[in-house]
Design a protein around this motif. Structure first.
Motif, PDB file in Angstrom:
ATOM      1  N   SER A 175       0.820  -1.303   0.125  1.00  0.00           N
ATOM      2  CA  SER A 175       0.198  -0.007  -0.133  1.00  0.00           C
ATOM      3  C   SER A 175       0.881   1.138  -0.064  1.00  0.00           C
ATOM      4  CB  SER A 175      -0.928   0.091   1.235  1.00  0.00           C
ATOM      5  OG  SER A 175      -1.639   0.929   1.223  1.00  0.00           O
ATOM      6  N   GLN A 176       0.789   2.237  -0.953  1.00  0.00           N
ATOM      7  CA  GLN A 176       1.528   3.496  -0.999  1.00  0.00           C
ATOM      8  C   GLN A 176       3.000   3.159  -1.236  1.00  0.00           C
ATOM      9  OE1 GLN A 176       0.279   5.741   2.473  1.00  0.00           O
ATOM     10  NE2 GLN A 176      -1.568   6.332   1.447  1.00  0.00           N
ATOM     11  N   ASN A 177       3.239   1.956  -1.708  1.00  0.00           N
ATOM     12  CA  ASN A 177       4.765   1.528  -1.856  1.00  0.00           C
ATOM     13  C   ASN A 177       5.633   1.678  -0.458  1.00  0.00           C
ATOM     14  OD1 ASN A 177       6.567   0.247  -3.191  1.00  0.00           O
ATOM     15  ND2 ASN A 177       7.515   2.146  -4.195  1.00  0.00           N
ATOM     16  N   LEU A 178       4.821   1.811   0.573  1.00  0.00           N
ATOM     17  CA  LEU A 178       5.751   1.784   1.720  1.00  0.00           C
ATOM     18  C   LEU A 178       6.587   0.802   2.419  1.00  0.00           C
ATOM     19  CD1 LEU A 178       2.535   3.556   4.118  1.00  0.00           C
ATOM     20  CD2 LEU A 178       4.595   4.710   2.741  1.00  0.00           C
ATOM     21  N   GLN A 179       6.311  -0.435   1.767  1.00  0.00           N
ATOM     22  CA  GLN A 179       7.456  -1.537   2.029  1.00  0.00           C
ATOM     23  C   GLN A 179       7.633  -1.661   3.665  1.00  0.00           C
ATOM     24  OE1 GLN A 179      10.415  -1.926  -1.162  1.00  0.00           O
ATOM     25  NE2 GLN A 179       9.171   0.021  -1.992  1.00  0.00           N
ATOM     26  N   PRO A 180       6.658  -1.739   4.422  1.00  0.00           N
ATOM     27  CA  PRO A 180       6.699  -1.716   5.875  1.00  0.00           C
ATOM     28  C   PRO A 180       7.453  -2.867   6.466  1.00  0.00           C
ATOM     29  CG  PRO A 180       4.471  -2.288   5.514  1.00  0.00           C
ATOM     30  CD  PRO A 180       5.099  -2.304   4.077  1.00  0.00           C
ATOM     31  N   TRP A 181       7.866  -3.864   5.756  1.00  0.00           N
ATOM     32  CA  TRP A 181       8.183  -5.180   6.372  1.00  0.00           C
ATOM     33  C   TRP A 181       9.733  -4.972   6.520  1.00  0.00           C
ATOM     34  CZ3 TRP A 181       5.057  -5.469   1.623  1.00  0.00           C
ATOM     35  CH2 TRP A 181       6.064  -5.097   0.506  1.00  0.00           C
ATOM     36  N   HIS A 182      10.127  -5.828   7.303  1.00  0.00           N
ATOM     37  CA  HIS A 182      11.614  -6.413   8.034  1.00  0.00           C
ATOM     38  C   HIS A 182      11.850  -7.872   7.936  1.00  0.00           C
ATOM     39  CE1 HIS A 182      12.759  -2.032   8.472  1.00  0.00           C
ATOM     40  NE2 HIS A 182      11.627  -1.825   8.927  1.00  0.00           N
ATOM     41  N   PHE A 183      12.357  -8.499   7.400  1.00  0.00           N
ATOM     42  CA  PHE A 183      12.525  -9.985   7.478  1.00  0.00           C
ATOM     43  C   PHE A 183      13.983 -10.440   8.121  1.00  0.00           C
ATOM     44  CE2 PHE A 183      10.686  -8.968   3.267  1.00  0.00           C
ATOM     45  CZ  PHE A 183       9.457  -9.215   3.454  1.00  0.00           C
ATOM     46  N   ILE A 184      13.928 -11.029   9.417  1.00  0.00           N
ATOM     47  CA  ILE A 184      14.891 -11.511   9.958  1.00  0.00           C
ATOM     48  C   ILE A 184      15.065 -12.901   9.740  1.00  0.00           C
ATOM     49  CG2 ILE A 184      15.881 -11.803  12.389  1.00  0.00           C
ATOM     50  CD1 ILE A 184      13.065  -9.280  11.787  1.00  0.00           C
ATOM     51  N   VAL A 185      16.247 -13.399   9.116  1.00  0.00           N
ATOM     52  CA  VAL A 185      16.523 -14.692   8.785  1.00  0.00           C
ATOM     53  C   VAL A 185      17.200 -15.162  10.035  1.00  0.00           C
ATOM     54  CG1 VAL A 185      17.800 -16.408   7.405  1.00  0.00           C
ATOM     55  CG2 VAL A 185      16.671 -14.188   6.479  1.00  0.00           C
ATOM     56  N   VAL A 186      16.855 -16.643  10.597  1.00  0.00           N
ATOM     57  CA  VAL A 186      17.210 -17.269  11.507  1.00  0.00           C
ATOM     58  C   VAL A 186      17.714 -18.606  11.313  1.00  0.00           C
ATOM     59  CG1 VAL A 186      17.073 -17.882  14.170  1.00  0.00           C
ATOM     60  CG2 VAL A 186      15.869 -16.003  13.219  1.00  0.00           C
ATOM     61  N   ARG A 187      18.807 -18.961  11.410  1.00  0.00           N
ATOM     62  CA  ARG A 187      19.233 -20.209  11.038  1.00  0.00           C
ATOM     63  C   ARG A 187      20.097 -20.866  12.135  1.00  0.00           C
ATOM     64  NH1 ARG A 187      22.066 -20.211   5.213  1.00  0.00           N
ATOM     65  NH2 ARG A 187      20.367 -19.696   3.944  1.00  0.00           N
ATOM     66  N   ASP A 188      20.384 -20.195  13.342  1.00  0.00           N
ATOM     67  CA  ASP A 188      21.102 -20.777  14.545  1.00  0.00           C
ATOM     68  C   ASP A 188      20.096 -21.819  15.130  1.00  0.00           C
ATOM     69  OD1 ASP A 188      23.410 -20.714  16.323  1.00  0.00           O
ATOM     70  OD2 ASP A 188      21.663 -20.120  17.638  1.00  0.00           O
ATOM     71  N   ASN A 189      20.375 -23.101  15.047  1.00  0.00           N
ATOM     72  CA  ASN A 189      19.681 -24.181  15.899  1.00  0.00           C
ATOM     73  C   ASN A 189      19.253 -23.600  17.162  1.00  0.00           C
ATOM     74  OD1 ASN A 189      19.786 -25.680  13.410  1.00  0.00           O
ATOM     75  ND2 ASN A 189      21.574 -26.922  14.391  1.00  0.00           N
ATOM     76  N   GLU A 190      20.140 -23.038  17.965  1.00  0.00           N
ATOM     77  CA  GLU A 190      20.018 -22.844  19.355  1.00  0.00           C
ATOM     78  C   GLU A 190      18.700 -21.807  19.268  1.00  0.00           C
ATOM     79  OE1 GLU A 190      19.298 -22.762  23.341  1.00  0.00           O
ATOM     80  OE2 GLU A 190      20.105 -24.417  22.233  1.00  0.00           O
ATOM     81  N   THR A 191      18.856 -20.887  18.325  1.00  0.00           N
ATOM     82  CA  THR A 191      17.937 -19.567  18.489  1.00  0.00           C
ATOM     83  C   THR A 191      16.432 -20.197  18.077  1.00  0.00           C
ATOM     84  OG1 THR A 191      19.755 -18.079  18.019  1.00  0.00           O
ATOM     85  CG2 THR A 191      17.408 -17.243  17.426  1.00  0.00           C
ATOM     86  N   ILE A 192      16.670 -21.035  17.020  1.00  0.00           N
ATOM     87  CA  ILE A 192      15.198 -21.590  16.617  1.00  0.00           C
ATOM     88  C   ILE A 192      14.588 -22.489  17.716  1.00  0.00           C
ATOM     89  CG2 ILE A 192      14.558 -23.078  15.086  1.00  0.00           C
ATOM     90  CD1 ILE A 192      16.428 -22.008  12.822  1.00  0.00           C
ATOM     91  N   ARG A 193      15.500 -23.157  18.412  1.00  0.00           N
ATOM     92  CA  ARG A 193      15.043 -24.185  19.389  1.00  0.00           C
ATOM     93  C   ARG A 193      14.249 -23.083  20.460  1.00  0.00           C
ATOM     94  NH1 ARG A 193      15.455 -24.758  24.332  1.00  0.00           N
ATOM     95  NH2 ARG A 193      17.529 -23.734  24.467  1.00  0.00           N
ATOM     96  N   ARG A 194      14.878 -22.057  20.724  1.00  0.00           N
ATOM     97  CA  ARG A 194      14.425 -20.915  21.666  1.00  0.00           C
ATOM     98  C   ARG A 194      13.025 -20.253  21.413  1.00  0.00           C
ATOM     99  NH1 ARG A 194      13.077 -19.601  26.407  1.00  0.00           N
ATOM    100  NH2 ARG A 194      13.276 -17.522  27.010  1.00  0.00           N
TER     101      ARG A 194
END
Length: 174
Positions: free
Chosen positions: A39-58
């Protein structure tokens, strides 16, 4: 796989093979989100890529609506600016990511982070700034059951129940 095939067969997936997701596939997922309509080309998103197994487990422990996150080899958190229609725009982005994942033989499941304490703890874990809104953490992984590519077994209302012609209450029967 064409888009219509992906739409007709895509299922919510909560069990994943432990196989890592290659960089080029992660890139495709992120590009699908980045290039989605906004909408209105605001592109309000941020994508945080998580691959660390411990962080994913948490993340799986923290997201009481989605403990299965902990079994995925990849998670992507989506945070948005606090602007009008940001959640709608992020929803469009994540839907495109879901379809690309399905085409790649992977699956995901939308996980709502409803409780404020969970939300804040996840934001802290991932370093998401206070002014952003955490919408979801999407687990991604290759589908554990290979036959889930052609069988879209979803219980949905009929088209006549949800589509109307010219005025509400006049069922679409085409």
């Amino acid at each position: 796989m064409d888009v219509n095939d992906a739409v007709l067969t895509r299922l919510t997936i909560r069990e994943y093979k432990p196989d890592p997701v290659p960089d080029e596939v992660v890139h495709k997922l992120l590009e699908a989100g980045r290039l989605s309509p906004s909408s209105q080309n605001l592109q309000p998103w941020h994508f945080i890529v998580v691959r660390d197994n411990e962080t994913i487990r948490r993340l799986g422990e923290l997201a009481t609506q989605g403990p299965f996150i902990g079994g995925a080899p990849l998670a992507i958190a989506i945070a948005t600016d606090d602007t009008p229609r940001a959640q709608l725009d992020a929803g469009r982005a994540l839907q495109q990511m879901e379809l690309v994942a399905w085409e790649e033989g992977m699956g995901t499941c939308f996980v709502g982070i409803r409780e404020a304490a969970q939300n804040q703890t996840i934001k802290d874990l991932l370093g998401i700034p206070e002014h952003l809104v955490l919408l979801t953490v999407l687990p991604f992984g290759y589908r554990l059951h290979a036959n889930m590519g052609r069988v879209g077994r979803r219980n949905r209302k009929s088209l006549e129940q949800v589509a109307h012609v010219e005025r509400f209450g006049q069922p679409y029967t085409g």
